[in-house]
Design a protein around this motif. Structure first.
Motif, PDB file in Angstrom:
ATOM      1  N   ILE A 262       0.843  -1.206   0.000  1.00  0.00           N
ATOM      2  CA  ILE A 262       0.000   0.000   0.000  1.00  0.00           C
ATOM      3  C   ILE A 262       0.875   1.252   0.000  1.00  0.00           C
ATOM      4  O   ILE A 262       0.634   2.207  -0.751  1.00  0.00           O
ATOM      5  CB  ILE A 262      -0.940  -0.014   1.224  1.00  0.00           C
ATOM      6  N   ILE A 263       1.900   1.226   0.845  1.00  0.00           N
ATOM      7  CA  ILE A 263       2.803   2.380   0.914  1.00  0.00           C
ATOM      8  C   ILE A 263       3.511   2.594  -0.425  1.00  0.00           C
ATOM      9  O   ILE A 263       3.604   3.721  -0.930  1.00  0.00           O
ATOM     10  CB  ILE A 263       3.838   2.173   2.032  1.00  0.00           C
ATOM     11  N   ALA A 264       3.984   1.507  -1.007  1.00  0.00           N
ATOM     12  CA  ALA A 264       4.667   1.617  -2.304  1.00  0.00           C
ATOM     13  C   ALA A 264       3.724   2.152  -3.370  1.00  0.00           C
ATOM     14  O   ALA A 264       4.117   2.969  -4.213  1.00  0.00           O
ATOM     15  CB  ALA A 264       5.218   0.249  -2.706  1.00  0.00           C
ATOM     16  N   GLY A 265       2.460   1.694  -3.340  1.00  0.00           N
ATOM     17  CA  GLY A 265       1.483   2.185  -4.302  1.00  0.00           C
ATOM     18  C   GLY A 265       1.207   3.667  -4.139  1.00  0.00           C
ATOM     19  O   GLY A 265       1.118   4.417  -5.133  1.00  0.00           O
ATOM     20  N   VAL A 266       1.066   4.099  -2.896  1.00  0.00           N
ATOM     21  CA  VAL A 266       0.827   5.525  -2.633  1.00  0.00           C
ATOM     22  C   VAL A 266       2.010   6.366  -3.104  1.00  0.00           C
ATOM     23  O   VAL A 266       1.841   7.427  -3.714  1.00  0.00           O
ATOM     24  CB  VAL A 266       0.566   5.747  -1.126  1.00  0.00           C
ATOM     25  N   VAL A 267       3.215   5.886  -2.808  1.00  0.00           N
ATOM     26  CA  VAL A 267       4.419   6.611  -3.224  1.00  0.00           C
ATOM     27  C   VAL A 267       4.473   6.728  -4.744  1.00  0.00           C
ATOM     28  O   VAL A 267       4.821   7.774  -5.298  1.00  0.00           O
ATOM     29  CB  VAL A 267       5.674   5.891  -2.693  1.00  0.00           C
ATOM     30  N   SER A 268       4.095   5.642  -5.439  1.00  0.00           N
ATOM     31  CA  SER A 268       4.149   5.651  -6.906  1.00  0.00           C
ATOM     32  C   SER A 268       3.072   6.549  -7.506  1.00  0.00           C
ATOM     33  O   SER A 268       3.339   7.324  -8.432  1.00  0.00           O
ATOM     34  CB  SER A 268       3.991   4.218  -7.425  1.00  0.00           C
ATOM     35  N   ILE A 269       1.853   6.462  -6.986  1.00  0.00           N
ATOM     36  CA  ILE A 269       0.735   7.220  -7.561  1.00  0.00           C
ATOM     37  C   ILE A 269       0.876   8.717  -7.301  1.00  0.00           C
ATOM     38  O   ILE A 269       0.626   9.543  -8.171  1.00  0.00           O
ATOM     39  CB  ILE A 269      -0.606   6.686  -6.990  1.00  0.00           C
ATOM     40  N   THR A 270       1.274   9.081  -6.086  1.00  0.00           N
ATOM     41  CA  THR A 270       1.366  10.496  -5.725  1.00  0.00           C
ATOM     42  C   THR A 270       2.633  11.159  -6.238  1.00  0.00           C
ATOM     43  O   THR A 270       2.740  12.398  -6.213  1.00  0.00           O
ATOM     44  CB  THR A 270       1.319  10.653  -4.198  1.00  0.00           C
ATOM     45  N   GLY A 271       3.611  10.371  -6.681  1.00  0.00           N
ATOM     46  CA  GLY A 271       4.870  10.941  -7.134  1.00  0.00           C
ATOM     47  C   GLY A 271       5.804  11.321  -6.008  1.00  0.00           C
ATOM     48  O   GLY A 271       6.783  12.044  -6.225  1.00  0.00           O
ATOM     49  N   LEU A 272       5.507  10.845  -4.793  1.00  0.00           N
ATOM     50  CA  LEU A 272       6.349  11.175  -3.647  1.00  0.00           C
ATOM     51  C   LEU A 272       7.764  10.644  -3.828  1.00  0.00           C
ATOM     52  O   LEU A 272       8.736  11.289  -3.427  1.00  0.00           O
ATOM     53  CB  LEU A 272       5.733  10.611  -2.364  1.00  0.00           C
ATOM     54  N   GLY A 273       7.871   9.447  -4.431  1.00  0.00           N
ATOM     55  CA  GLY A 273       9.188   8.862  -4.623  1.00  0.00           C
ATOM     56  C   GLY A 273      10.096   9.731  -5.472  1.00  0.00           C
ATOM     57  O   GLY A 273      11.255   9.974  -5.127  1.00  0.00           O
ATOM     58  N   SER A 274       9.577  10.224  -6.593  1.00  0.00           N
ATOM     59  CA  SER A 274      10.382  11.072  -7.473  1.00  0.00           C
ATOM     60  C   SER A 274      10.718  12.399  -6.802  1.00  0.00           C
ATOM     61  O   SER A 274      11.831  12.926  -6.962  1.00  0.00           O
ATOM     62  CB  SER A 274       9.640  11.329  -8.788  1.00  0.00           C
ATOM     63  N   LYS A 275       9.759  12.944  -6.019  1.00  0.00           N
ATOM     64  CA  LYS A 275      10.024  14.200  -5.309  1.00  0.00           C
ATOM     65  C   LYS A 275      11.088  13.995  -4.234  1.00  0.00           C
ATOM     66  O   LYS A 275      11.953  14.844  -4.024  1.00  0.00           O
ATOM     67  CB  LYS A 275       8.742  14.718  -4.671  1.00  0.00           C
TER      68      LYS A 275
END
Length: 270
Positions: free
Chosen positions: A46-59
């Motif tokens: 779930i956390i990985a999905g949220v990070v991917s969808i919201t773009g938090l990882g790239s930010k």
């Protein structure tokens, strides 16, 4: 495949052979043991999905690159801090998924670093969060058993395990330890120098090598250990020379203290 292989291996010896009843029991226990892992992986997903969808990882990756100014050592330090924060209180599986999803891309996509080295780097620091104050769950558990001060236990745990904070940097600087483009001779040299380097750094933090160390000896051991951790041949030689000098000095001092103690005992006996 793992279950089938384990079952077939158990049939080889009579004392380990499983009956129908034991087989059902093993399957039941296996499911019970797997439940926490399943829950952790599901939550981490779930956390990985949220990070991917919201773009938090790239930010997050862009923030690390911007703060480091494109300098790899500084980016590694920032990533280490991020992993120590992200890994607080997480079980092992979830820890890796979260740190690999959020922190690893910053190093893989920007710097010419081996992906396996980056993944081991973030995973190591995510796990080390269990002994790093203020949220040091493993230290808190140990303090509860020993009835000691939790925060002081965490600080002491960091001192004792300081080598664990050095190992991930070795993975980045010398991926040979992870069997990347490795030859037998290079692997032996890398493992040997890494072990000696970690010994020097740990001895400097604790204050004991072959005997109690003076402050200048601790500083020299720390510098020598770091030089040996660096994969360069010249740095290895210099670091080894520094540690050898400190070893010789301490052995001489330790021998003198022993002789003095022995003479004192003889005089007292007389």
């Amino acid at each position: 495949m793992g279950i089938v292989s384990a079952y077939l291996v158990s049939l080889v010896r009579k004392e380990t052979r499983l009956s129908f009843k034991k087989t059902l029991y093993v399957l039941e226990e296996g499911a019970r043991v797997a439940l926490p892992v399943i829950a952790a992986v599901a939550t981490a997903g779930i956390i990985a999905g949220v990070v991917s969808i919201t773009g938090l990882g790239s930010k997050f990756a862009a923030g690390i690159i911007a703060l480091s100014g494109g300098i790899l050592p500084l980016a590694l330090v920032l990533t280490m801090i991020a992993c120590l924060i992200l890994g607080m209180g997480l079980p092992t599986t979830a820890n890796y998924v979260v740190t690999a999803t959020i922190a690893a891309p910053a190093l893989i996509n920007t710097f010419a670093v081996e992906p396996i080295a980056v993944h081991m780097f973030v995973f190591y620091f995510g796990i080390v969060a269990d002994i790093t104050p203020p949220v040091c769950l493993a230290a808190y558990a140990g303090a509860g058993i020993a009835r000691a001060n939790p925060f002081k236990t965490g600080v002491l745990a960091v001192k004792l395990a300081i080598a664990a904070f050095v190992i991930p940097y070795i993975f980045i600087a010398d991926p040979i330890l992870l069997l990347v483009d490795v030859t037998p001779v290079a692997l032996i040299v890398s493992v040997g120098t890494a072990l000696l380097g970690m010994t020097g750094v740990s001895s400097a933090m604790i204050g004991y090598f072959t005997t109690n160390s003076y402050m200048w000896e601790r500083m020299a051991l720390f510098i020598g250990g770091l030089l040996m951790i660096d994969p360069g041949m010249i740095t290895n030689i210099v670091g080894l020379a520094i540690m050898a000098v400190i070893w010789f000095i301490q052995r001489q001092r330790k021998g003198g203290e022993g002789d003095k103690t022995g003479r004192t005992e003889v005089v007292a006996g007389a």
